[in-house]
Design an enzyme around this catalytic site. Structure first.
Site, short mmCIF file in Angstrom:
data_model
loop_
_atom_site.label_atom_id
_atom_site.label_comp_id
_atom_site.label_asym_id
_atom_site.label_seq_id
_atom_site.Cartn_x
_atom_site.Cartn_y
_atom_site.Cartn_z
N ASP A 68 0.88 -1.17 0.00
CA ASP A 68 0.00 0.00 0.00
C ASP A 68 0.92 1.22 0.00
O ASP A 68 1.66 1.44 0.97
CB ASP A 68 -0.88 -0.02 1.26
CG ASP A 68 -1.87 1.13 1.30
OD1 ASP A 68 -1.62 2.17 0.63
OD2 ASP A 68 -2.89 1.02 2.00
N VAL A 69 0.88 2.00 -1.08
CA VAL A 69 1.84 3.11 -1.19
C VAL A 69 1.60 4.21 -0.16
O VAL A 69 2.44 5.10 0.00
CB VAL A 69 1.87 3.72 -2.63
CG1 VAL A 69 2.35 2.71 -3.65
CG2 VAL A 69 0.52 4.33 -2.99
N ASN A 94 2.64 4.70 -10.71
CA ASN A 94 1.38 4.63 -11.47
C ASN A 94 0.14 4.47 -10.57
O ASN A 94 -0.96 4.77 -11.01
CB ASN A 94 1.49 3.46 -12.46
CG ASN A 94 0.15 3.06 -13.04
OD1 ASN A 94 -0.36 3.68 -13.94
ND2 ASN A 94 -0.45 2.00 -12.48
N TYR A 161 -8.39 15.18 -7.39
CA TYR A 161 -7.61 14.44 -8.40
C TYR A 161 -6.73 15.40 -9.20
O TYR A 161 -5.54 15.16 -9.40
CB TYR A 161 -8.60 13.70 -9.32
CG TYR A 161 -7.95 12.77 -10.32
CD1 TYR A 161 -7.49 11.51 -9.94
CD2 TYR A 161 -7.81 13.13 -11.66
CE1 TYR A 161 -6.90 10.65 -10.86
CE2 TYR A 161 -7.23 12.28 -12.59
CZ TYR A 161 -6.78 11.04 -12.18
OH TYR A 161 -6.20 10.19 -13.09
N LYS A 165 -2.65 15.51 -9.32
CA LYS A 165 -1.90 15.27 -10.56
C LYS A 165 -1.07 16.50 -10.97
O LYS A 165 0.02 16.35 -11.52
CB LYS A 165 -2.87 14.87 -11.69
CG LYS A 165 -3.57 13.52 -11.44
CD LYS A 165 -2.59 12.37 -11.30
CE LYS A 165 -3.30 11.02 -11.26
NZ LYS A 165 -2.35 9.89 -11.17
N THR A 195 -10.29 1.55 -18.31
CA THR A 195 -9.82 0.71 -17.20
C THR A 195 -10.91 0.68 -16.13
O THR A 195 -11.94 1.35 -16.26
CB THR A 195 -8.54 1.29 -16.55
OG1 THR A 195 -8.88 2.52 -15.92
CG2 THR A 195 -7.42 1.52 -17.56
N1 NAP Z 1 -7.84 5.35 -16.72
C1 NAP Z 1 -7.69 6.61 -17.10
O1 NAP Z 1 -8.47 7.14 -17.90
C2 NAP Z 1 -6.52 7.42 -16.62
C3 NAP Z 1 -6.29 8.67 -17.22
C4 NAP Z 1 -5.23 9.44 -16.79
C5 NAP Z 1 -4.42 8.99 -15.77
N2 NAP Z 1 -4.68 7.78 -15.18
C6 NAP Z 1 -3.79 7.39 -14.10
O2 NAP Z 1 -3.17 6.16 -14.43
C7 NAP Z 1 -2.91 5.42 -13.25
C8 NAP Z 1 -3.50 4.02 -13.39
O3 NAP Z 1 -4.90 4.17 -13.61
P1 NAP Z 1 -5.82 2.95 -14.07
O4 NAP Z 1 -6.89 3.55 -14.88
O5 NAP Z 1 -5.02 1.84 -14.63
O6 NAP Z 1 -6.45 2.55 -12.66
P2 NAP Z 1 -7.02 1.13 -12.11
O7 NAP Z 1 -7.36 0.24 -13.24
O8 NAP Z 1 -8.06 1.51 -11.12
O9 NAP Z 1 -5.75 0.52 -11.36
C9 NAP Z 1 -5.22 1.18 -10.25
C10 NAP Z 1 -4.02 0.41 -9.75
O10 NAP Z 1 -3.49 1.09 -8.60
C11 NAP Z 1 -3.45 0.18 -7.49
N3 NAP Z 1 -3.61 0.93 -6.26
C12 NAP Z 1 -4.66 1.70 -5.86
N4 NAP Z 1 -4.45 2.19 -4.63
C13 NAP Z 1 -3.23 1.73 -4.23
C14 NAP Z 1 -2.46 1.88 -3.06
N5 NAP Z 1 -2.91 2.58 -1.99
N6 NAP Z 1 -1.25 1.26 -2.99
C15 NAP Z 1 -0.79 0.53 -4.04
N7 NAP Z 1 -1.48 0.35 -5.17
C16 NAP Z 1 -2.69 0.95 -5.26
C17 NAP Z 1 -4.56 -0.82 -7.79
O11 NAP Z 1 -4.39 -2.06 -7.13
P3 NAP Z 1 -5.06 -2.34 -5.67
O12 NAP Z 1 -6.41 -1.71 -5.68
O13 NAP Z 1 -5.06 -3.82 -5.52
O14 NAP Z 1 -4.12 -1.70 -4.69
C18 NAP Z 1 -4.37 -1.00 -9.29
O15 NAP Z 1 -3.29 -1.86 -9.55
C19 NAP Z 1 -3.49 6.24 -12.10
O16 NAP Z 1 -2.49 7.00 -11.50
C20 NAP Z 1 -4.50 7.14 -12.80
O17 NAP Z 1 -4.74 8.32 -12.08
C21 NAP Z 1 -5.70 6.99 -15.57
#
Ligand code: NAP
Length: 255
Positions: A68-69, A94, A161, A165, A195
């Protein structure tokens, strides 16, 4: 990533937070396909087990580490263990969240929602950078922070958010100054990616269409389309890039 290996990370170890699902999973598998050993980190073990197996299927070394980060002591212990056993050459910050409790007008944002977003997206990235600093400086390493278009422009009703960011874009610049010339620090600013994080948006036809219409490329990205640019920023092809933020957003911020 499909097709030919575009980057060579043979002999290097990449650590990807939030590597169990979505964008982080695609980045972790991209590094494995490019020859790196990869340690994906997240809280939930079953999803991590699946990624670790997929990394090993690609001939790379991996290991199961839950983290957990937001737990900075655990972050330090975890990075120390990985550095001792495998080395740390690349870190991708990430892990990120955007919970319901942090969405809406200011009145609707709870203290808990605000704290959770800042704790994971900004403080968690800070803790991982601090824990990996000595290993990255010793290995000509690279840190890649995954921000968002919300790190470059405002997004209505997503104040915590967007603040987190923008903070990550700023952290990228200040670390790049301190770590040069030993290590590079760059940032990725994805647009909307399909996602779990955006499931509510793309499951709702009206919301999805409004986002697609606002996006010049007229669609959400697949996670693999963000993984390629993340590998590029970490690769020797980007050897003169540091402190930079690369938008991978289908043109969202070009308007
Ligand atoms: N999807 C988009 O449209 C989008 C757009 C711009 C930026 N982003 C950014 O890209 C990154 C990944 O997003 P995603 O869409 O792939 O999200 P996602 O599918 O919800 O995956 C999030 C990941 O972060 C982990 N996580 C969450 N809380 C955590 C914690 N406290 N400690 C360690 N790991 C944690 C989750 O695993 P666990 O829950 O098991 O911990 C999972 O592996 C994020 O930073 C997001 O803000 C996403």
């Amino acid at each position: 990533m499909d097709g030919d290996v575009a980057f060579d990370f043979e002999g290097r170890t990449a650590v990807v937070t939030g590597g169990s699902r979505g964008i982080g999973r695609a980045i972790a598998l991209g590094f494995a396909e490019a020859g790196a050993d990869v340690v994906p980190l997240a809280r939930s073990e079953p999803a991590l087990e699946d990624v670790v197996a997929a990394i090993r299927d690609r001939g790379a070394e991996s290991r199961l580490e839950t983290l957990d980060v937001t737990d900075s002591e655990a972050v330090t212990d975890c990075f120390d263990r990985i550095a001792d056993d495998l080395g740390v050459d690349v870190v991708v910050n990430n892990a990120g969240v955007n919970p319901e409790a942090a969405l809406g007008d200011l009145e609707g944002v709870t203290d808990e929602g605000l704290r959770q977003v800042l704790a994971v997206n900004l403080e968690g990235a800070f803790a991982c950078a601090r824990a990996a600093e000595s290993a990255l400086l010793a290995s000509d390493g690279v840190l890649v922070n995954v921000a968002s278009v919300g790190g470059l422009v405002g997004l209505p009703r997503q104040h915590p958010y967007v603040a987190s960011k923008h903070g990550l874009v700023g952290l990228t610049k200040s670390l790049a100054l301190d770590w040069a010339p030993e290590a590079r620090v760059n940032c990725l600013a994805p647009g909307y990616v399909a996602t779990d994080l955006t499931e509510d948006l793309h499951a709702d036809d009206d919301l999805r269409r409004s986002i697609e219409e606002r996006t010049p490329l007229d669609r959400f990205a697949d996670p693999e389309e963000v993984a390629g640019p993340a590998l590029f920023l970490a690769s020797d092809l980007a050897s003169y890039a540091t402190g930079a933020t690369l938008a991978v957003d289908g043109g969202w911020t070009a308007r």
